[in-house]
Design a protein around this motif. Structure first.
Motif, mmCIF file in Angstrom:
data_model
loop_
_atom_site.group_PDB
_atom_site.id
_atom_site.type_symbol
_atom_site.label_atom_id
_atom_site.label_comp_id
_atom_site.label_asym_id
_atom_site.label_seq_id
_atom_site.Cartn_x
_atom_site.Cartn_y
_atom_site.Cartn_z
ATOM 1 N N GLY A 199 39.602 35.267 33.850
ATOM 2 C CA GLY A 199 40.468 35.129 32.978
ATOM 3 C C GLY A 199 41.334 35.881 33.868
ATOM 4 O O GLY A 199 43.117 35.663 33.255
ATOM 5 N N ALA A 200 42.245 36.568 34.811
ATOM 6 C CA ALA A 200 42.976 36.759 35.047
ATOM 7 C C ALA A 200 43.871 35.580 36.142
ATOM 8 O O ALA A 200 43.489 34.550 36.819
ATOM 9 C CB ALA A 200 43.211 38.087 35.931
ATOM 10 N N VAL A 201 45.660 36.572 36.461
ATOM 11 C CA VAL A 201 45.760 35.705 37.543
ATOM 12 C C VAL A 201 45.665 35.995 39.081
ATOM 13 O O VAL A 201 45.621 37.201 39.526
ATOM 14 C CB VAL A 201 47.965 35.439 37.394
ATOM 15 C CG1 VAL A 201 48.427 34.871 38.439
ATOM 16 C CG2 VAL A 201 48.087 35.013 35.661
ATOM 17 N N GLN A 202 45.361 35.123 39.363
ATOM 18 C CA GLN A 202 45.161 35.704 40.811
ATOM 19 C C GLN A 202 45.159 35.525 41.648
ATOM 20 O O GLN A 202 46.245 35.803 41.907
ATOM 21 C CB GLN A 202 43.093 34.446 41.484
ATOM 22 C CG GLN A 202 42.448 33.599 40.492
ATOM 23 C CD GLN A 202 41.645 35.435 40.003
ATOM 24 O OE1 GLN A 202 41.618 36.333 40.636
ATOM 25 N NE2 GLN A 202 41.236 35.309 38.275
ATOM 26 N N SER A 203 45.497 36.165 42.845
ATOM 27 C CA SER A 203 46.157 36.650 43.970
ATOM 28 C C SER A 203 46.306 35.558 44.960
ATOM 29 O O SER A 203 45.048 34.760 45.066
ATOM 30 C CB SER A 203 45.425 38.147 44.736
ATOM 31 O OG SER A 203 44.041 37.877 45.594
ATOM 32 N N ALA A 204 46.840 35.369 46.175
ATOM 33 C CA ALA A 204 46.800 34.070 47.263
ATOM 34 C C ALA A 204 45.488 34.895 47.845
ATOM 35 O O ALA A 204 44.676 33.591 48.540
ATOM 36 C CB ALA A 204 48.163 34.353 47.347
#
Length: 460
Positions: free
Chosen positions: A403-408
């Protein structure tokens, strides 16, 4: 419904199966895929984003349960080889195991309110028990094939129809599960998964009871129970069987890794989670490969057909790496891979029946239950267990959080898991399959010799 599938065998005799009986056999895979593919397609997402397990814990459940569960395949094979009832050797299990199978399927998606450790234990136990029951359902699907017909062309056709039936089950769950969860749960995914799985379980139960009631076995009545040592001897020097088992493991490694990563890719890389349902619907392109098989094998060998399936699947997965944000190109690439997987998943099941004949010719022992259990259920479970665990391990290593904003880096790992990872598995499967070529050339002479040993008797 009165249509017959009629094929002449090498002796000139005709092998006829009523179409309703062909459908009954196909319904086994429809039921199995409707339920089990709900698990294989959505379990990693369900564990992490609905049940609340960490991606590492979820991946560990897939690995541990699948490895432990894989070893029940030979046990089921031994059990089937020792089963002799008025209904036959294989089909009774579609009656006996159907209720436990559907029950554990529902319990697996029940989401009880437990502690983190409690959820891990609950998930591991229900997943393991479901897998054991699925082996009890799935092993007879493959092991019954040599007992449905002695004609190799009829076996290929039966297997193709069965795989299309399985594709229908997979299409329903892959396409509609997320929508049904959303609709029936009214925003509560826990409730949505509960109701959806109950609905699927009832449909699967009805299909398995239909299969039990309408299939018939022609070879099982004369077979005597095999001691365990003799079943093991059926695998001795059965090199075509070994080749198929290993190649099939790599197929399921590739298929499990691509399906496990799909929802993550559409949600986080593409930004459109619902597009996973569209792509899952496009898996219907597998039917193109499945339907083509009986026609293709008339012109090229079964080995070559399987290799083409592997390589086409690999090509489609590699193309995904270059689709960017284009949903159209992603859909095209996914469809190409699906045609390839349709061929690659179908051929080993039909070819396993020939390895049963090879084992009988080589060692004088016909252990259809044991050989097909290892060749199908064991390969599926090992491949799917590792194929689901490897993406979880890779994504967890690059910092995935539900559910989090994922890193590149995390997004890159998800993209690798849906593109290059399955492609590599498929390519290895194709390379291994090449070794089967010389054994396929012996099949005709083997069948003639076996027929002579049996006194020239064919099925009634």
């Amino acid at each position: 419904m009165g249509q017959n599938h009629s094929v002449s065998d090498s002796t000139g005799k005709t092998d006829k199966l009523p179409f309703h009986r062909v459908l009954a056999y196909a319904s086994t895979d429809t039921a199995g895929n409707l339920l089990y593919c709900t698990v294989t397609t959505f379990v990693l997402y369900y564990y992490t984003d609905v049940f609340g397990l960490s991606v590492v814990a979820a991946g560990l459940i897939l690995l541990v349960a699948r490895i432990l569960d894989a070893f029940d395949a030979p046990i089921w094979g031994f059990i089937i080889d020792h089963t002799h009832t008025k209904w036959g050797q294989n089909r009774p299990y579609w009656l006996w195991i159907s209720i436990p199978f559907t029950l554990f399927f529902v319990l697996m998606f029940w989401s009880p309110n437990l502690s983190a450790n409690g959820k891990f234990v609950y998930g591991l136990i229900t997943y393991l028990l479901l897998g054991i029951c699925y082996t009890g359902i799935g092993t007879p699907i493959s092991s019954i094939l040599p007992n449905l017909s002695n004609n190799k062309d009829t076996r290929v056709r039966l297997n193709s129809v069965r795989m299309i039936g399985g594709m229908a089950g997979f299409f329903v769950t892959a396409t509609f599960t997320l929508s049904l969860v959303s609709f029936l749960g009214k925003g509560n995914d826990v409730v949505g998964f509960r109701i959806t799985t109950i609905l699927f379980a009832l449909i699967g139960l009805a299909l398995l009871l239909f299969a039990f009631g309408d299939t018939r076995e022609i070879n099982a009545a004369s077979e005597k129970p095999l001691p365990i040592k003799q079943s093991l001897r059926a695998a001795k020097s059965n090199w075509p069987w070994f080749i198929l088992v290993v190649a099939f493991v790599f197929y399921w490694l590739g298929n499990a890794s691509r399906t496990s990563a799909l929802v993550y890719y559409t949600q986080y890389n593409l930004g459109n989670k619902e597009f996973a349902s569209v792509l899952n619907a496009l898996i219907l392109f597998q039917i193109v490969g499945m339907v083509a098989i009986p026609f293709v094998v008339k012109h090229i060998s079964k080995t070559q057909t399987l290799i083409i399936g592997f390589l086409l699947a690999a090509l489609g997965q590699i193309l995904i790496n270059f689709t960017g944000q284009s949903e159209i190109m992603l859909a095209v690439s996914w469809s190409v891979a699906s045609i390839g997987t349709g061929v690659a998943v179908s051929m080993p099941f039909a070819m396993l029946a020939d390895t049963v004949d090879f084992g009988e010719w080589k060692n004088g022992i016909r252990a259809s239950g044991f050989l097909t259990a290892i060749g199908s259920s064991f390969a599926i479970k090992v491949g799917q267990g590792l194929g689901g665990w490897v993406p979880a391990l890779i994504m967890g290593s690059f910092g995935y959080k539900a559910g989090a904003v994922q890193s590149a880096a995390t997004l890159g790992s998800i993209k690798f898991c849906i593109s290059w990872l399955p492609a590599l598995f498929f390519i290895v499967g194709a390379i291994i399959t090449m070794a089967y070529t010389k054994y396929e050339k012996q099949e005709t002479s083997i069948k003639v010799e076996l027929n002579q040993r049996r006194g020239g008797l064919e099925e009634a």
